[in-house]
Structure formats: structure tokens, C-alpha cells
Design a protein around this motif. Structure first.
Motif, PDB file in Angstrom:
ATOM      1  N   TYR A 341       0.875  -1.171   0.000  1.00  0.00           N
ATOM      2  CA  TYR A 341       0.000   0.000   0.000  1.00  0.00           C
ATOM      3  C   TYR A 341       0.911   1.218   0.000  1.00  0.00           C
ATOM      4  O   TYR A 341       2.104   1.123   0.332  1.00  0.00           O
ATOM      5  N   VAL A 342       0.368   2.356  -0.382  1.00  0.00           N
ATOM      6  CA  VAL A 342       1.155   3.594  -0.381  1.00  0.00           C
ATOM      7  C   VAL A 342       0.423   4.640   0.447  1.00  0.00           C
ATOM      8  O   VAL A 342      -0.668   5.070   0.081  1.00  0.00           O
ATOM      9  N   ASN A 343       1.025   5.029   1.570  1.00  0.00           N
ATOM     10  CA  ASN A 343       0.560   6.181   2.338  1.00  0.00           C
ATOM     11  C   ASN A 343       1.471   7.336   1.941  1.00  0.00           C
ATOM     12  O   ASN A 343       2.605   7.433   2.411  1.00  0.00           O
ATOM     13  N   LEU A 344       0.966   8.180   1.051  1.00  0.00           N
ATOM     14  CA  LEU A 344       1.794   9.204   0.416  1.00  0.00           C
ATOM     15  C   LEU A 344       1.924  10.443   1.301  1.00  0.00           C
ATOM     16  O   LEU A 344       0.949  11.156   1.544  1.00  0.00           O
ATOM     17  N   GLY A 345       3.140  10.702   1.774  1.00  0.00           N
ATOM     18  CA  GLY A 345       3.399  11.865   2.616  1.00  0.00           C
ATOM     19  C   GLY A 345       3.629  13.115   1.780  1.00  0.00           C
ATOM     20  O   GLY A 345       4.263  13.069   0.723  1.00  0.00           O
ATOM     21  N   ILE A 346       3.120  14.242   2.267  1.00  0.00           N
ATOM     22  CA  ILE A 346       3.322  15.535   1.627  1.00  0.00           C
ATOM     23  C   ILE A 346       3.910  16.475   2.681  1.00  0.00           C
ATOM     24  O   ILE A 346       3.239  16.805   3.665  1.00  0.00           O
ATOM     25  N   ALA A 347       5.158  16.889   2.506  1.00  0.00           N
ATOM     26  CA  ALA A 347       5.792  17.783   3.471  1.00  0.00           C
ATOM     27  C   ALA A 347       5.112  19.148   3.418  1.00  0.00           C
ATOM     28  O   ALA A 347       4.910  19.713   2.334  1.00  0.00           O
ATOM     29  N   ALA A 348       4.739  19.665   4.585  1.00  0.00           N
ATOM     30  CA  ALA A 348       4.029  20.943   4.657  1.00  0.00           C
ATOM     31  C   ALA A 348       4.679  21.839   5.694  1.00  0.00           C
ATOM     32  O   ALA A 348       4.908  21.427   6.830  1.00  0.00           O
ATOM     33  N   ALA A 349       4.987  23.076   5.295  1.00  0.00           N
ATOM     34  CA  ALA A 349       5.553  24.055   6.222  1.00  0.00           C
ATOM     35  C   ALA A 349       4.413  24.778   6.925  1.00  0.00           C
ATOM     36  O   ALA A 349       3.503  25.299   6.283  1.00  0.00           O
ATOM     37  N   THR A 350       4.441  24.795   8.252  1.00  0.00           N
ATOM     38  CA  THR A 350       3.414  25.459   9.049  1.00  0.00           C
ATOM     39  C   THR A 350       4.100  26.408  10.032  1.00  0.00           C
ATOM     40  O   THR A 350       5.313  26.314  10.244  1.00  0.00           O
ATOM     41  N   PRO A 351       3.343  27.330  10.639  1.00  0.00           N
ATOM     42  CA  PRO A 351       3.952  28.223  11.628  1.00  0.00           C
ATOM     43  C   PRO A 351       4.617  27.484  12.779  1.00  0.00           C
ATOM     44  O   PRO A 351       5.533  28.012  13.407  1.00  0.00           O
ATOM     45  N   ARG A 352       4.178  26.261  13.072  1.00  0.00           N
ATOM     46  CA  ARG A 352       4.759  25.503  14.184  1.00  0.00           C
ATOM     47  C   ARG A 352       5.925  24.625  13.734  1.00  0.00           C
ATOM     48  O   ARG A 352       6.529  23.948  14.543  1.00  0.00           O
ATOM     49  N   GLY A 353       6.227  24.633  12.441  1.00  0.00           N
ATOM     50  CA  GLY A 353       7.329  23.831  11.939  1.00  0.00           C
ATOM     51  C   GLY A 353       6.884  22.901  10.826  1.00  0.00           C
ATOM     52  O   GLY A 353       5.718  22.883  10.411  1.00  0.00           O
ATOM     53  N   LEU A 354       7.833  22.112  10.316  1.00  0.00           N
ATOM     54  CA  LEU A 354       7.567  21.192   9.212  1.00  0.00           C
ATOM     55  C   LEU A 354       6.826  19.964   9.703  1.00  0.00           C
ATOM     56  O   LEU A 354       7.227  19.332  10.676  1.00  0.00           O
ATOM     57  N   ILE A 355       5.740  19.623   9.027  1.00  0.00           N
ATOM     58  CA  ILE A 355       5.021  18.389   9.322  1.00  0.00           C
ATOM     59  C   ILE A 355       4.848  17.607   8.028  1.00  0.00           C
ATOM     60  O   ILE A 355       4.916  18.176   6.936  1.00  0.00           O
ATOM     61  N   VAL A 356       4.642  16.294   8.150  1.00  0.00           N
ATOM     62  CA  VAL A 356       4.485  15.442   6.964  1.00  0.00           C
ATOM     63  C   VAL A 356       3.253  14.557   7.133  1.00  0.00           C
ATOM     64  O   VAL A 356       3.374  13.364   7.441  1.00  0.00           O
ATOM     65  N   PRO A 357       2.068  15.111   6.945  1.00  0.00           N
ATOM     66  CA  PRO A 357       0.869  14.262   6.945  1.00  0.00           C
ATOM     67  C   PRO A 357       0.851  13.408   5.687  1.00  0.00           C
ATOM     68  O   PRO A 357       1.517  13.730   4.695  1.00  0.00           O
ATOM     69  N   ASN A 358       0.114  12.322   5.723  1.00  0.00           N
ATOM     70  CA  ASN A 358       0.088  11.462   4.542  1.00  0.00           C
ATOM     71  C   ASN A 358      -1.333  11.080   4.142  1.00  0.00           C
ATOM     72  O   ASN A 358      -2.244  11.078   4.968  1.00  0.00           O
TER      73      ASN A 358
END
Length: 480
Positions: A341-358
Motif C-alpha cells: 500500500y502507499v501512504n503518500l506523505g506531503i511535506a508541509a511548512a506550518t507556523p509551528r514547523g515542518l510536518i508530513v501528513p500522509n
């Protein structure tokens, strides 16, 4: 008949809002003492090492006490708010609920010494009362407990220990020291000690008279030099102007929450997985034309259509052609775990720092479904509402550094993943097309991968497939 106060006052403890998290910072309180709350009402927002999360209260009643101020970091399992579930009964609050407010507790040495005693008393009260519904994340509801415990009987007023008696005396003004201790948080006290500043001489500017770091720095700044006293006939020299405290040369920001977790994860990844990065520069003119065509397609109406959508689809198709790249390294069992399976992560810059939801099971989604998921992921990240669950279980990630005008980079793997694709800025550049130099839309892709899992051949073949699809997106129809 006297009502058992252990049944009346309920302690809401900081829950584990992720998987194994040990602490969270209180960002904002939505209620104050005296406010009426209902079961399921959001009472505060907290930030963990994963994300910001809103917490609902599992009781009906009236807020009796907020145990911590905004900005405080609290261990999981610690009581953060007391709720009176039977207001108007006339009973006094239990000893544990009579703790000093956060600012006073921090400022008073007696109150600091009483913290453990008050916490233990609150724990005993919690164990004595029936086990009801437990705090959970917003949107998941609450579950009824299948067992109940008989509450302990109290023969009289709760016993007051010498420490709690001292607290009460201090609150009532009896036995209080003639010079009250200045209000300041422990880090601020340490800073003052390091700089040799007596907090009693510092003018507080924080809320409720709390001394801040800036106040300490201001007190440590050299005072303007006074003009020397000289005989009248001699002109006094111009006074020397000292640097203002507001012009400080350094600012220190505590490392916590998302930034702290990201830093630890990146260090761990960089020094545990042998990284290899490969690059390819490609002509994406046809992909950019397809983006414009899809924007006008009725099947994509109302959806966010951009180059990232087609890049994500190209990556998913390339994984289908090279499934070995979608894996993880199990160090404990010395095994390679192939993901189907592929849980595709997308790096996102937010005011609290970098997060990678998928995006869960991205491999099963159609193009419109993928567009919808990408739109929801980006919107949720910008609002700061990404849940810890959305950032767990990723398999492969895309980071779009091109939005910042950057050509490319050498991205570090998200922990537990085998590959990450960095997408550079798409620019109009001279390019040889059909034997002639023409202006074309060009970008550079960079693929970092774990060399324990992916050898040079597999990594190169995978990156070449992504590039081929983006150069000629018609391959999506034949390769998908």
C-alpha cells in the motif's frame, strides 16, 4: 447527609493524544473557572510533538479550576482542569482542588514544595471515584466504561497536610513573608541567576506581574552613564548612550513541540539510514498543459488541480512499476518490510514547523479522489488541525521546494520510509526540443533513498519512470 466530594469534583487529566506521547503544551484555554461545560465540549487546545489537538471534556458541570496556565508543558496523566459536576450543593472543594493558581504556585517556594502532595491527593481522588468516560480526540467520541467502582466514604472533611495548610495560610495572608517572592518561571529564574540579577530588583511586564526573560535582559543591560560632576566653568561632556535592551543581539526560542520532534527525527534518520540522492532535470511543458486542461474538465470541477497533483500521480504509478522501493527497514528483526500500500506523505511548512501528513492508501485513489485528498491535507495543515494519526504510517514522501523558488535539494528521509522526492521550481528555460532550442517549462527532481533498501539500479529506474511520465503524461494511461 453530606455529599462525597470525590464524586462531586472530577479531575480531567492530560490524555495521550498520539501513540506513546509523554507530554503536551497547553496552547489555549477556551473556558475559565465558573463557566458551564457539557460532555464533549472542547475546553482547550494542546500541542504535542506531532500536532495541535483540541481536547473535549467528558463531563457536564461547572469549571472549578484550571490547573495550568497557557504555555505550560504538562505530562500525560496529569490533572489539568477540575469540574464541579454537582454545582450548588454547598460542599467545599477537596484539598487537592484548592491548589494555588499556576502563577502563584510557580512563584511560591511553599507552593512548589506542595505540588507533589497535591498531585498525589488528586490521584487518590481520581482512583476513588467511578471510572467514567475517558478523554479522547475530537471526532472520535467517548466510550462508556464497562466497570464501576464503589466510591470511598469520607468520615469528615479532607485531612489537611502541613504543606497544604501552609499554602492556605499564604493564600489568606497569614504567615506570609514580609517580602513576597517575585513571580517568574523556572527558566527565567535560572537566566537571572546566570546573569547575577536579583529578581526582586526587576520590574515585571508579564501578565499578573510575572517577570519575563525580556525583563531580566533589560535589567542586565548596562545603564546609561551619568554625566560627570565638574566645576561650573568647565563644560560637562556629552552623556554616553548605552545600548537599549530592545536592540538585543540574540533571541533564544525554546525547542519544543513540532520543531523538537522534527529535529530529533531528522537527526535520527540522517545518522541511521545511509542516504543517496540522485537528480534529473526534465521538460514538463506537456504536464503543465495537462494541468490547464484538467482545470477545465467537468470531472475535476471544484477540486484543486496543480502540478503537485500530477507529480503525485506519477510517483504512484512509478511505485506500481517498481514496488520494491516502497519498503522499510526493520532493525530489530533484521527484515525488509515490503509495503503493498502507499501512504503518500506531503511535506508541509506550518507556523509551528515542518510536518508530513500522509494520504492513506493513495495507490487506490482515482485522480479526482487524489486531488480531493491533497486539498484537504493542505487546508488542514494550514489551519494547524492536522491530527497525529494523519502523520503516522507514511511510506514515501514528496517535498515541493519549488514553491519557494528553489531549484532542488537533497531531502532527508522521513523516519521509517524508503524514499523522498524533492520537486524544484518549474521555470521557462531554453531547451532542445525536436532538434531546436525553444523555451520550455523545466524542473529538476531529486530522489533521496535508503541505500540499505534501494540500490543504485532500483533508485535510478524509479526516478527515470517518474521523469518519463512528467515529460510525457500520456504514459499515465498506459502505465497506470
Amino acid at each position: 447527609m453530606t455529599q462525597d466530594t470525590s464524586l462531586r469534583f472530577r479531575e480531567f487529566k492530560m490524555p495521550d493524544v498520539g501513540e506513546g506521547l509523554t507530554e503536551a503544551e497547553i496552547l489555549k484555554w477556551y473556558v475559565q473557572p465558573g463557566d458551564t461545560v457539557t460532555d464533549g465540549q472542547v475546553v482547550c487546545e494542546v500541542e504535542t510533538a506531532k500536532a495541535a489537538v483540541e481536547l473535549p471534556i467528558p463531563y457536564d458541570g461547572v469549571v472549578h479550576e484550571l490547573r495550568f496556565a497557557e504555555g505550560a508543558t504538562v505530562d500525560v496523566g496529569t490533572s489539568i482542569i477540575t469540574v464541579d459536576v454537582a454545582p450548588g450543593s454547598g460542599e467545599a472543594a477537596p484539598a487537592a482542588a484548592a491548589a494555588v493558581p499556576a502563577a502563584q504556585t510557580e512563584a511560591s517556594p511553599v507552593a512548589e514544595a506542595a505540588t507533589e502532595t497535591a498531585t498525589e491527593a488528586a490521584t487518590e481522588t481520581e482512583e476513588a471515584k467511578p471510572k467514567g468516560r475517558q478523554p479522547v480526540l475530537v471526532g472520535y467520541g467517548v466510550a462508556e466504561s464497562s466497570t464501576k467502582r464503589r466510591p470511598r466514604k469520607q468520615t469528615g472533611a479532607p485531612e489537611q497536610t502541613p504543606v497544604t495548610a501552609a499554602i492556605q495560610a499564604e493564600m489568606n495572608g497569614h504567615g506570609a513573608p514580609t517580602a513576597p517572592r517575585p513571580l517568574a518561571k523556572p527558566p527565567v529564574r535560572k537566566l537571572a541567576k546566570d546573569l547575577g540579577i536579583d529578581l526582586a530588583t526587576v520590574t515585571p511586564t508579564g501578565p499578573d506581574g510575572i517577570i519575563t526573560r525580556e525583563d531580566v535582559h533589560a535589567a542586565a543591560a548596562p545603564a546609561p552613564a551619568a554625566a560627570p560632576v565638574v566645576p561650573e566653568p568647565v563644560a560637562a561632556p556629552e552623556p554616553v548612550t548605552a545600548p537599549l535592551a530592545s536592540g538585543a543581539r540574540e533571541t533564544r526560542v525554546p525547542v519544543k513541540g513540532v520543531r523538537k520532534a522534527t529535529a530529533a527525527a531528522m537527526v535520527g534518520s540522517a545518522f541511521s539510514a545511509p542516504h543517496v540522492t540522485e537528480f534529473v532535470t526534465i521538460d514538463v511543458t506537456r504536464t503543465m498543459k495537462l494541468v490547464e486542461e484538467l482545470k477545465a474538465d467537468k470531472d475535476m470541477a471544484g477540486l484543486r488541480v496543480n502540478p503537485l497533483l500530477l507529480i503525485a500521480k506519477a510517483l504512484l504509478v512509478a511505485i506500481k512499476r517498481n514496488p520494491e522501493i516502497n519498503a522499510s527497514w526493520d532493525e530489530a528483526n533484521q527484515e525488509i518490510v515490503q509495503k503493498h500500500y502507499v501512504n503518500l506523505g506531503i511535506a508541509a511548512a506550518t507556523p509551528r514547523g515542518l510536518i508530513v501528513p500522509n494520504i492513506k492508501d493513495a495507490h487506490d485513489k482515482t485522480l479526482p479522489q487524489l486531488a480531493e485528498s491533497l486539498g484537504e491535507l493542505v487546508a488542514t495543515a494550514r489551519e494547524g488541525k492536522t491530527t497525529p494519526a494523519a502523520m503516522q504510517g507514511g511510506t514515501v514522501t514528496i517535498t515541493n521546494v519549488g514553491v519557494f523558488g528553489v531549484d532542488t535539494g537533497t531531502p532527508i528521509l522521513n523516519p521509517g520510509e524508503s524514499a523522498i522526492l524533492a520537486v524544484g521550481a518549474i521555470k521557462l528555460q531554453p531547451w532542445v526540443h525536436k532538434g531546436k532550442v525553444k523555451p520550455r517549462q523545466v524542473t529538476t527532481l531529486a530522489l533521496s533513498f535508503d541505500h540499505r533498501l534501494v540500490d543504485g539500479e532500483l533508485g535510478s529506474r524509479f526516478l527515470a519512470d517518474v521523469a518519463a511520465i512528467l515529460e510525457n503524461p500520456k504514459k499515465l494511461m498506459t502505465w497506470a
